[in-house]
Structure formats: structure tokens, C-alpha cells
Design an enzyme around this catalytic site. Structure first.
Site, PDB file in Angstrom:
ATOM      1  N   ASP A  11       0.616  -1.260  -0.027  1.00  0.00           N
ATOM      2  CA  ASP A  11       0.345   0.156   0.175  1.00  0.00           C
ATOM      3  C   ASP A  11       0.781   1.209   0.194  1.00  0.00           C
ATOM      4  O   ASP A  11       2.019   0.990   0.580  1.00  0.00           O
ATOM      5  CB  ASP A  11      -0.980  -0.408   1.193  1.00  0.00           C
ATOM      6  CG  ASP A  11      -1.991   1.475   1.422  1.00  0.00           C
ATOM      7  OD1 ASP A  11      -2.571   1.346   0.035  1.00  0.00           O
ATOM      8  OD2 ASP A  11      -2.274   2.401   2.340  1.00  0.00           O
ATOM      9  N   CYS A  12       0.313   2.300  -0.208  1.00  0.00           N
ATOM     10  CA  CYS A  12       1.108   3.890  -0.778  1.00  0.00           C
ATOM     11  C   CYS A  12       1.198   3.886   1.040  1.00  0.00           C
ATOM     12  O   CYS A  12       1.930   3.868   1.576  1.00  0.00           O
ATOM     13  CB  CYS A  12       1.093   4.337  -1.382  1.00  0.00           C
ATOM     14  SG  CYS A  12       1.855   6.323  -1.899  1.00  0.00           S
ATOM     15  N   ASP A  13      -0.080   4.969   1.299  1.00  0.00           N
ATOM     16  CA  ASP A  13      -0.081   5.958   2.310  1.00  0.00           C
ATOM     17  C   ASP A  13       0.165   5.299   3.804  1.00  0.00           C
ATOM     18  O   ASP A  13      -1.272   3.994   3.619  1.00  0.00           O
ATOM     19  CB  ASP A  13      -1.768   6.497   2.472  1.00  0.00           C
ATOM     20  CG  ASP A  13      -1.629   7.836   0.515  1.00  0.00           C
ATOM     21  OD1 ASP A  13      -1.054   8.409   0.530  1.00  0.00           O
ATOM     22  OD2 ASP A  13      -2.271   7.435  -0.054  1.00  0.00           O
ATOM     23  N   ASP A 170      -2.047  -0.856   6.228  1.00  0.00           N
ATOM     24  CA  ASP A 170      -2.227  -0.277   7.612  1.00  0.00           C
ATOM     25  C   ASP A 170      -3.571  -0.059   7.644  1.00  0.00           C
ATOM     26  O   ASP A 170      -3.947   0.608   9.444  1.00  0.00           O
ATOM     27  CB  ASP A 170      -1.230   0.699   7.147  1.00  0.00           C
ATOM     28  CG  ASP A 170      -1.850   2.128   6.454  1.00  0.00           C
ATOM     29  OD1 ASP A 170      -2.215   1.909   5.398  1.00  0.00           O
ATOM     30  OD2 ASP A 170      -1.943   2.742   7.345  1.00  0.00           O
TER      31      ASP A 170
END
Length: 224
Positions: A11-13, A170
Site C-alpha cells: 500500500d502507499c499511504d 495499514d
């Protein structure tokens, strides 16, 4: 430690970049201008991991306010400005990506963010070169997280089956999406309170430097 996967989907953020406080503040400001005044903690709790395309329906369902038709572009512009000056990579994540890549595992990004937002955030934090050409956005598929579409699209495009993949997430919506895709999940919990439901049967970790070992990669970047 698990058997080393063939593809690691980040995932990025909140996993690669520490954008959540910045984007949540931007979201709070935009919603306030639209007449929806929320506390910062409530914005984080309600919209963590939720794509901007879902904000209109979420606000209408919970607060009965119909947001402007261009709400997505308003939020994205506010977020773009917010991250320009204050964005940082998650501590230790560059070394993690380097070790995972050195092990021979394939990597990519699977995010609810727009392609432009993903690229901007990775460039700002010096992570873009590690993932160039392998950025997968919910904008590329029919449904964003918590649906599995973006992860399944990433795996198929990269040439792997879901059983070959491990997702690093997350948010609870991201964990739901990965589990629905039939993929293993490692959940990064950076704060004292997890956004991931206790009922989710996933491995949680609190220190990014522990991720290579969880993936079965030794400190030299070789599969363990």
C-alpha cells in the site's frame, strides 16, 4: 516468518509514505468548507483507507450532507498541496524495499489513491524509482478497497497468482481487500491504536525494520 512470497504488494499511504496526518487535515479542511465540521480524530477514523471516490456517499450516509459534484477533485488538490512541504517516507521503509528487491522478490504498489497522487508521493520521498512502472491504483479497476479488484489487477498484470502474493497494509479496508483477493497480509500498525479490526486474522507488526524477516528475507537481502 512465512515462506518467501513471489510478489510483495505495498500500500502507499501509511505504509510507504507518512501521508495520513497531512491528507486527513486536508480532508478535514475541505469538508469544513462544505459544511461538515469534524474533529481530526474522527476524520482519521472514518476515512482512513477510504478512496476519495467514496467520500461523497460516506458523508451523505452518516451526516446527511450532499457534497459538491467536484468533491473528489477538491480533496485531491488539497491533498496535493498538503504533502508538498511535509511528506516523509515511513522510517526505515527505503531499506526494507531495498532488501526485498535484492532478494529477488517482485514488488509493486496497490493503492486507493489516484495514479497522480501515488506518483507524486513516491517522488517526493525518493521511493519512485523502486516502483516505476508498477503502480496500481483503484482508478484502474471497477471498485476500490475494501473490494479486492486493485490487488487482483496488480497480481495479474505482474504475472502472479494471488497465492504468490503478500500485501503490506495499514488500514482495515486494505486488509479486507487483500483477504478477499486470497492473499496473505502483513499489517503495519504504527500507532498505539490499530485501525485494523481485531477480528482480522493477519500478522501485525509495529517496526518497519522487522518486515524483511517476516517475509523470509535475511538482512543481506537473500531469501531466508
Amino acid at each position: 516468518m512465512m515462506s518467501p512470497p513471489r510478489l510483495v504488494i505495498f500500500d502507499c499511504d501509511g505504509v510507504l509514505v507518512d501521508s495520513e496526518p497531512l491528507t486527513s487535515r486536508a480532508m478535514q479542511d475541505v469538508l469544513a468548507h462544505c459544511g461538515v465540521r469534524l474533529e481530526f480524530d474522527e476524520v482519521q477514523a472514518r476515512f482512513h483507507g477510504v478512496s476519495n471516490d467514496q467520500v461523497h456517499d460516506t458523508v451523505l450516509a452518516h451526516w446527511g450532507v450532499r457534497l459538491p459534484d467536484d468533491i473528489v477533485s477538491l480533496i485531491e488538490e488539497a491533498e496535493r498541496v498538503a504533502v508538498e512541504d511535509g511528506l516523509r517516507a515511513i522510517p526505515g521503509v527505503a531499506d526494507v524495499v531495498r532488501a526485498v528487491t535484492a532478494s529477488g522478490m517482485a514488488t509493486c504498489v496497490g493503492s486507493n489513491g489516484s495514479p497522480e497522487a501515488i506518483e507524486q508521493r513516491l517522488r517526493l520521498t525518493g521511493l519512485y524509482d523502486w516502483f516505476e512502472g508498477r503502480l496500481f491504483s483503484a482508478a484502474m479497476v471497477a471498485r476500490g478497497k475494501p473490494h479486492p479488484d486493485v490487488f487482483l489487477h496488480a497480481a495479474e498484470t505482474m504475472g502472479f497468482s494471488p497465492s504468490d502474493c503478500v500485501v503490506i497494509e495499514d488500514s482495515d479496508t486494505g486488509v479486507q481487500a487483500a483477504l478477499a483477493a486470497g492473499m496473505e497480509v502483513l499489517a503495519y500498525v504504527a500507532g498505539p491504536i490499530s485501525a485494523i479490526a481485531d477480528s482480522r486474522a493477519v500478522v501485525r507488526f509495529t517496526d518497519m525494520s522487522s518486515l524483511p524477516a517476516l517475509l523470509g528475507v535475511d538482512v543481506g537481502g537473500r531469501p531466508g
